[in-house]
Design an enzyme around this catalytic site. Sequence first.
Site, PDB file in Angstrom:
ATOM      1  N   SER A   1       0.840  -1.201   0.000  1.00 49.21           N
ATOM      2  CA  SER A   1       0.000   0.000   0.000  1.00 49.21           C
ATOM      3  C   SER A   1       0.872   1.246   0.000  1.00 49.21           C
ATOM      4  CB  SER A   1      -0.887   0.020   1.248  1.00 49.21           C
ATOM      5  OG  SER A   1      -1.387   1.336   1.448  1.00 49.21           O
TER       6      SER A   1
ATOM      7  N   HIS B   1      -1.459  -1.597  -3.950  1.00 50.48           N
ATOM      8  CA  HIS B   1      -2.719  -1.335  -3.246  1.00 50.48           C
ATOM      9  C   HIS B   1      -2.903   0.174  -3.110  1.00 50.48           C
ATOM     10  CE1 HIS B   1      -5.925  -2.511  -0.355  1.00 50.48           C
ATOM     11  NE2 HIS B   1      -5.542  -1.467   0.355  1.00 50.48           N
TER      12      HIS B   1
ATOM     13  N   ASP C   1      -5.179   3.158  -1.693  1.00 55.38           N
ATOM     14  CA  ASP C   1      -6.176   3.482  -0.667  1.00 55.38           C
ATOM     15  C   ASP C   1      -6.811   4.835  -0.933  1.00 55.38           C
ATOM     16  OD1 ASP C   1      -6.110   1.277   1.254  1.00 55.38           O
ATOM     17  OD2 ASP C   1      -4.024   1.864   1.565  1.00 55.38           O
TER      18      ASP C   1
ATOM     19  N   MET D   1      -9.506   7.593   0.031  1.00 51.20           N
ATOM     20  CA  MET D   1     -10.283   8.039   1.207  1.00 51.20           C
ATOM     21  C   MET D   1     -10.912   9.397   0.929  1.00 51.20           C
ATOM     22  SD  MET D   1      -7.591   7.125   4.198  1.00 51.20           S
ATOM     23  CE  MET D   1      -6.849   5.494   4.306  1.00 51.20           C
TER      24      MET D   1
ATOM     25  N   HIS E   1      -8.689   0.225  -3.327  1.00 51.53           N
ATOM     26  CA  HIS E   1      -9.519   0.047  -2.125  1.00 51.53           C
ATOM     27  C   HIS E   1     -10.264   1.349  -1.858  1.00 51.53           C
ATOM     28  CE1 HIS E   1      -9.440  -0.638   2.561  1.00 51.53           C
ATOM     29  NE2 HIS E   1     -10.658  -0.631   2.068  1.00 51.53           N
TER      30      HIS E   1
ATOM     31  N   MET F   1     -12.403   3.624   0.140  1.00 44.22           N
ATOM     32  CA  MET F   1     -12.987   3.941   1.453  1.00 44.22           C
ATOM     33  C   MET F   1     -13.764   5.232   1.259  1.00 44.22           C
ATOM     34  SD  MET F   1      -9.683   2.863   3.663  1.00 44.22           S
ATOM     35  CE  MET F   1      -8.647   2.883   2.199  1.00 44.22           C
TER      36      MET F   1
ATOM     37  N   MET G   1     -10.787  -6.196   6.793  1.00 44.32           N
ATOM     38  CA  MET G   1      -9.971  -5.128   7.387  1.00 44.32           C
ATOM     39  C   MET G   1      -9.492  -5.563   8.776  1.00 44.32           C
ATOM     40  SD  MET G   1      -9.630  -2.598   5.292  1.00 44.32           S
ATOM     41  CE  MET G   1      -8.745  -1.557   6.450  1.00 44.32           C
TER      42      MET G   1
ATOM     43  N   GLY H   1      -2.707   4.582   7.939  1.00 46.91           N
ATOM     44  CA  GLY H   1      -1.685   3.540   7.949  1.00 46.91           C
ATOM     45  C   GLY H   1      -1.035   3.486   9.329  1.00 46.91           C
TER      46      GLY H   1
ATOM     47  N   ASP I   1      -5.861  -6.441   5.418  1.00 49.93           N
ATOM     48  CA  ASP I   1      -5.304  -5.103   5.227  1.00 49.93           C
ATOM     49  C   ASP I   1      -5.284  -4.369   6.564  1.00 49.93           C
ATOM     50  OD1 ASP I   1      -4.643  -2.554   4.336  1.00 49.93           O
ATOM     51  OD2 ASP I   1      -6.531  -2.222   3.268  1.00 49.93           O
ATOM     52  N   GLY I   2      -4.062  -3.994   6.988  1.00 49.33           N
ATOM     53  CA  GLY I   2      -3.931  -3.168   8.180  1.00 49.33           C
ATOM     54  C   GLY I   2      -3.098  -3.815   9.261  1.00 49.33           C
TER      55      GLY I   2
HETATM   56  C1  DX5 Z   1      -6.038   1.600   6.100  1.00 54.53           C
HETATM   57  C2  DX5 Z   1      -5.656   1.216   4.686  1.00 54.53           C
HETATM   58  C3  DX5 Z   1      -4.505   0.302   4.604  1.00 54.53           C
HETATM   59  C4  DX5 Z   1      -3.213   0.875   5.129  1.00 54.53           C
HETATM   60  C5  DX5 Z   1      -2.329  -0.252   5.513  1.00 54.53           C
HETATM   61  O1  DX5 Z   1      -7.169   2.381   6.088  1.00 54.53           O
HETATM   62  O2  DX5 Z   1      -6.742   0.578   4.046  1.00 54.53           O
HETATM   63  O3  DX5 Z   1      -4.330  -0.180   3.283  1.00 54.53           O
HETATM   64  O4  DX5 Z   1      -2.549   1.666   4.199  1.00 54.53           O
HETATM   65  O5  DX5 Z   1      -1.211   0.298   6.116  1.00 54.53           O
HETATM   66  P1  DX5 Z   1      -0.446  -0.446   7.292  1.00 54.53           P
HETATM   67  O6  DX5 Z   1       0.137  -1.696   6.714  1.00 54.53           O
HETATM   68  O7  DX5 Z   1       0.569   0.555   7.700  1.00 54.53           O
HETATM   69  O8  DX5 Z   1      -1.457  -0.737   8.365  1.00 54.53           O
HETATM   70 ZN    ZN Z   2      -6.357  -0.557   2.086  1.00 54.68          ZN
END
Ligand code: DX5
Ligand code: ZN
Length: 223
Positions: free
Chosen positions: A7, A32, A34, A36, A70, A72, A144, A151, A178-179
Site C-alpha cells: 500500500s 494497493h 487506498d 479516502m 480500495h 474507502m 480489514m 496507515g 489489510d492493516g
Molecule cells: C487503512 C488502509 C490500509 C493501510 C495499511 O485504512 O486501508 O491499506 O494503508 O497500512 P499499514 O500496513 O501501515 O497498516
Molecule cells: Zn487498504
Amino acid sequence: MNILSPSVLSADFAQLGEGLQAIASGGAKYIHLDVMDGHFVPNISFGIPVIASLRKEAEKLGLNLIFDTHLMIADPAKYIKDFANAGSDIITFHIEACESPDHAVQIAKNIHSLGKKAGIAINPHTSINAISSIAHIFDMALVMSVVPGFGGQGFIAETLEKTRYLRKNFPNLDIQMDGGISHENLQIVLDAGANIIVVGSAIFGKSDVTTETKSYVSAMRQI
Ligand code: DX5
Ligand code: ZN
C-alpha cells in the site's frame, strides 16, 4: 497463490513513480491504492487523477502491476466507472457504504460489466453475516484488520476469525487482509486463510522499499 499488495498510503506522495519502480524491483505484482474521501473515513488521501497518472507511469516504465484499488468512500456506485477508466484492475468497496446486500451486488455487477474484478471490504467491527450471503458474487473479500482511515495502526487479531470463516466457506475466493501486517504477524494471517496481503508502513515506512518488498515476497513464497 499468496500475493503481496504493497500500500502506497505511507509512501512519499511526491515520489509515487519511484515507489512503483521500487516495489516492482522487489518482486511485487500488485499495488494497493487506498482512496479516502473524508466522509466514509476521517481522512483524505488521493483519488482518480492520481491513479490515472500512476497507471501511465507504470506503462511508461514497463511495469505490469495489478492496480488493486480500495475505495474507502461513502458513495462507491457513483465513481466505479471513473476508477475503472483510471486503470484499476480490482475495485474493492465497503459493505458499510452500501444500502443493502442487493445494492452491493448491483455495484459488483457494474464493476464486472466494465471488465474489472470486484472486491467487498468489511470493517473490523462489522459481522461477517453482512457479506456471507453475497461473497460468492465477488472475486475478492477484504477483511480489514484495522479500522480504516490511517496507515501504521495495530493489527486487530479478532478479525482473523472472519478470514477463517470465509476460507472455510469459500475455498476459491481471494481473501485479502489489510492493516497492521508485518513480519511479526504475517504467518498467522496466512494460516487463517488470507492469500492477498496488504503491507503499508512496514514497507513504505522504511528507507529501502525494494529490500523490504523482497523480504515479504520471499517470506510469502516460503510459507
Ligand atoms: C487503512 C488502509 C490500509 C493501510 C495499511 O485504512 O486501508 O491499506 O494503508 O497500512 P499499514 O500496513 O501501515 O497498516
Ligand atoms: Zn487498504
